[in-house]
Every structure is written in C-alpha cells, then in structure tokens.
Write a protein that holds these residues in place. Structure first.
Motif: not given
Length: 204
Positions: A59-70, A151-154
């Motif tokens: 859940a934390v990782w998913g939200l971090a990916l979303a925040y990357r778009k800002l 996660m490494t690929a991200s």
C-alpha cells in the motif's frame, strides 16, 4: 504531470490513512511491521511475519508511485519510498542471518532447515525454534522475492552490495529447489486437518 502545488485530496486522504494505520507501527530501527498489537492465548502477534510485512508495505509503495506523478509532492514520494526500502531491507537482513539454512535446505529440503516465517519486530532475530513453528512457507519467501524484483524495476534501490546480490540469487535457487516440497502453506498449518503436517500447497 500535475503542476498544482497542493496534493490531490484523494491522495492526501490515502496518505493520512497509511501514516496512521501502517507507518505509525513501523519499527524505527528494523523497519519491520508487527502483525498486530495483540498478545493472546493463541500467540504473540507483535512479531513480524514475512508475508504480512510484504503485503502491508504494498500500500505504501503504491501510494509512492502515485505521488511520483506530481510535480509538488511535499517530499511524500521520498518518505514513502524510503519506508518501503527500510522494510524490505529489514526482511533481507533477518533472512541473511539465516543464510546457512538457505544453503543447507537446497540439499535436504528438510522442514527444519527452512527460513523462518516470522521474526522479532524490534531486532529481526528469530522468535521460535526451528521445530516450534511451521516455518517452511514457500509462498512467503516467494512473495518477498517477487516484490523485491518489482520494486527494483520501479526504480527503488533496495539491494546495495554484492553480498546481498549473492544472497538474493541464493534465495532464487532455494525456491527453485523447493517448489515441489510439501510446506506449511499460507495458513501455517500444513494439511487441512490442522495437525501441523506439511503438504504440497497451491499457495506456494
């Protein structure tokens, strides 16, 4: 890219939820999460289960990916990503302390030589003996490896040294040797009769 200086309301809502429910319980030293705060007649649930930790940190990782778009995330991407890295490295360190078991298991496939399925949340040490718990849960080790790769690929940097690279490679061999080995499965009880006898589990 979102150029607003204020994070979207929905992302902020999820951020507050994750801070309150998950990150507030993350150990500041090991990065591990307790399965619960409960200690009952059935056991001490303040320990860190490998499976629970990986699923929780998604859940934390998913939200971090979303925040990357800002464009303006108020440092939340960095905070969330490094909380993920801290937990994954905490699990890695706990497993690396049992590297001798990984090597031995590749030859024996013995239930007593499997990696432990849970660790002390505050120290990463083992909490019960090899013969006191259904530790061999191949799905837990597998989901750790799968998400480590994703996660490494991200773009997250989780593995730092060649020793860590070699250990992760050994974990791949560990799973490769064991995928047809009866284990205790996702419910930690082995067969459905709940007598603690290992069986071949689809979950693994």
């Amino acid at each position: 890219m979102n150029t607003s200086s204020t994070p979207p309301i929905r992302l902020d809502f999820y951020y507050q939820q994750i801070k309150t429910i998950i990150l507030a319980r993350q150990n500041p030293i090991t990065g591990l999460l307790p399965a619960s705060t409960a200690i009952t007649a059935h056991g001490d649930y303040t320990d860190a289960w490998v499976r629970d930790n990986v699923y929780s940190i998604l859940a934390v990782w998913g939200l971090a990916l979303a925040y990357r778009k800002l464009d303006h995330d108020h440092g939340r991407t960095y905070e969330l990503e490094h909380s993920v890295v801290k937990l994954m490295r905490g699990l890695l360190f706990a497993m690396m302390r049992q590297s001798h078991k990984v090597e031995k298991f590749k030859h024996t496939q013995s239930l007593l030589d499997g990696l432990h399925a849970k660790y002390n949340t505050a120290t990463g040490d083992i909490v019960v003996g090899d013969d006191e718990w259904g530790h061999l849960q191949l799905d837990a080790t597998s989901i750790f490896l799968l998400m480590l790769a994703q996660m490494t690929a991200s773009g997250l940097s989780i593995i730092f040294t060649l020793d860590e690279v070699n250990f992760v490679q050994n974990l791949v061999y560990y799973i490769g040797r064991a995928y047809r080995t009866p284990d205790f499965g996702i419910w930690e009880r082995g067969n459905k009769i709940n007598h603690g006898s290992a069986e071949l589990n689809a979950s693994s």
